[in-house]
Design a protein around this motif. Sequence first.
Motif, PDB file in Angstrom:
ATOM      1  N   ARG A  72     -20.672 -83.835 -82.502  1.00  0.00           N
ATOM      2  CA  ARG A  72     -20.075 -83.605 -83.819  1.00  0.00           C
ATOM      3  C   ARG A  72     -19.761 -84.925 -84.520  1.00  0.00           C
ATOM      4  O   ARG A  72     -19.929 -85.049 -85.736  1.00  0.00           O
ATOM      5  CB  ARG A  72     -18.808 -82.762 -83.681  1.00  0.00           C
ATOM      6  N   GLN A  73     -19.297 -85.917 -83.764  1.00  0.00           N
ATOM      7  CA  GLN A  73     -19.018 -87.224 -84.356  1.00  0.00           C
ATOM      8  C   GLN A  73     -20.285 -87.863 -84.913  1.00  0.00           C
ATOM      9  O   GLN A  73     -20.238 -88.609 -85.894  1.00  0.00           O
ATOM     10  CB  GLN A  73     -18.375 -88.139 -83.317  1.00  0.00           C
ATOM     11  N   THR A  77     -25.666 -80.871 -85.378  1.00  0.00           N
ATOM     12  CA  THR A  77     -25.270 -79.471 -85.532  1.00  0.00           C
ATOM     13  C   THR A  77     -25.922 -78.547 -84.510  1.00  0.00           C
ATOM     14  O   THR A  77     -25.578 -77.366 -84.449  1.00  0.00           O
ATOM     15  CB  THR A  77     -25.621 -78.973 -86.949  1.00  0.00           C
ATOM     16  N   SER A 121     -16.762 -75.777 -81.299  1.00  0.00           N
ATOM     17  CA  SER A 121     -17.110 -77.099 -81.823  1.00  0.00           C
ATOM     18  C   SER A 121     -17.959 -77.035 -83.087  1.00  0.00           C
ATOM     19  O   SER A 121     -18.310 -78.081 -83.642  1.00  0.00           O
ATOM     20  CB  SER A 121     -17.864 -77.895 -80.747  1.00  0.00           C
ATOM     21  N   GLY A 122     -18.309 -75.833 -83.522  1.00  0.00           N
ATOM     22  CA  GLY A 122     -19.128 -75.698 -84.723  1.00  0.00           C
ATOM     23  C   GLY A 122     -20.575 -76.089 -84.514  1.00  0.00           C
ATOM     24  O   GLY A 122     -21.251 -76.533 -85.449  1.00  0.00           O
ATOM     25  N   LEU A 123     -21.072 -75.924 -83.280  1.00  0.00           N
ATOM     26  CA  LEU A 123     -22.451 -76.259 -82.955  1.00  0.00           C
ATOM     27  C   LEU A 123     -23.257 -74.999 -82.679  1.00  0.00           C
ATOM     28  O   LEU A 123     -22.700 -73.961 -82.324  1.00  0.00           O
ATOM     29  CB  LEU A 123     -22.495 -77.162 -81.724  1.00  0.00           C
ATOM     30  N   THR A 413     -28.097 -83.063 -93.157  1.00  0.00           N
ATOM     31  CA  THR A 413     -27.014 -82.182 -93.601  1.00  0.00           C
ATOM     32  C   THR A 413     -26.941 -82.136 -95.119  1.00  0.00           C
ATOM     33  O   THR A 413     -26.727 -81.071 -95.716  1.00  0.00           O
ATOM     34  CB  THR A 413     -25.670 -82.656 -93.018  1.00  0.00           C
TER      35      THR A 413
END
Length: 516
Positions: A72-73, A77, A121-123, A413
Amino acid sequence: MFSNRSNIVVLIWAWATVTGLSQPSPFVTQTSGNLELNGHPFYFVGGNAYYLMEEAARGDTTLVKNLFATARQLGMTVIRTWGFFDSGDTLNPAVIQWRPGGFNEAALRALDYVIWQAKQSGLRLVIPLVNNWDDYGGMNQDVRWRMAQGDHNRSASEVRFTESDQQRTVLGLGGRLYRVAMSDMFGHDDFYTDVTIRNWYKSYVSVILGRVNTLTGVVYRNEPTILAWELANEPRSSDRSGVIVSGWADDVSLFLKQLDTNHLVGTGEEGFDNSVTGYSIPAYNNQLWLVDGTAGVSFTMNLALRHIDLAGIHMYPQSWGLNNNGGNIWIRDHVRMAATAGKPLVLGEFGVLVDQPATYDSWLTTVLLDGGGGALVWQLSEGARGNNDGYGIRCPGSGSVCTVLQDQARMFTEKSAGSPLSAPPEFLLFQNYPNPFNGQTTIAYALPSDANVTLSLYNSVGELVRVLVDGFQHAGTRKELLSVEWLSSGVYFYQANVQLSEGRGSSGTKKLVIVK
């Protein structure tokens, strides 16, 4: 009053149904060759971390959490990770299937955790369902289980494989391998053709897709965190026609889609083929094995399968006998073929051992500008998982390659968010960097519109040395790679000739210096 409101609701529902309006899907989908999420384009940079379920099963959930945090950093994605481990070792907590139909609940709970933590984690995850290679059991484990049954209706006098066949192995990247034959009657390709083994595979798929995650309460087939299933990791065979793998993929992808209409499906293949049609053969450094059926798989045939949604490839030019710019050609050839078939191209694995920052920047630029759906670097290292094959990246420890991945992830993104890729105002040919150099350099040029491009290298007396690019390219700032291990020191010139889409022609020439 209540009745009037009800009538209004019914009318709105009817109008939405007639006009085709509906709530955006929480799943990643594909339409006309493009990935979409919530009704918007979806492009991604991500990474491979095959070992996550195994580490979670051994109790190191912190590693999983930290790996996702690092991803994420970096702005990633998507993560690709194994959804299989077949072995008769009942003492190994990470083994998912210890016999056909025999499952280890602890390992499945570890996979539950990986999916849950990715969701937190939004992945999103790409999950292959079996390995072609002998690591983690692989296809040969199913063949060995079949051999042990003794009810295979094969005569003891039937000899399909010689002693030489039984000693032969097929080698892949970083020590990956599989044996061609386990006995004189059974071989690796029985995984694809044996009815009993195929039914075992389908049963495994049924269990995985139908599993209720113990942490989320969501059935896997209904979990939006999963972006796609892959039928296998890097399927290969000894059938140069590609028919065996394609026929298997056709059957099992239909079966999977009957169970799960939510998720995308890919083959998990590397992009090898059995025909030169559509490929830029002169750029492949005489490595015809890539497209002559040697790998026993046909990208072209699999691309045409109705229930395969993703056109997937892998890429390791240095291990395949190509220079690094051959990777750009490999990407462009497959993107073009995938676009013709109306399917998004995903670079499921890519890696080099040297010159990682400049090479990954070049390759990801090609995926971005030429319309690829996404790319997953091999591989992300975390915790005790070190650089076991030379391709590992540990961020921030890997320095500039981490910066490249982060910058590229941001651009992918932004493209997903609808930000147009800004075209340069005019054609420019930039000075190569580094210069002088020894080994590899980057040649960048700006295209204000789509163009036919020829990029050539000449020696100091004007003789043509090599053509790096010869074909159509989309607008943007391109970054091509020149490897010169085969050239002597001296002064050379590179020239770009560009025919822009509006009919204008442009050209430019720059000097470069090789010092050895």
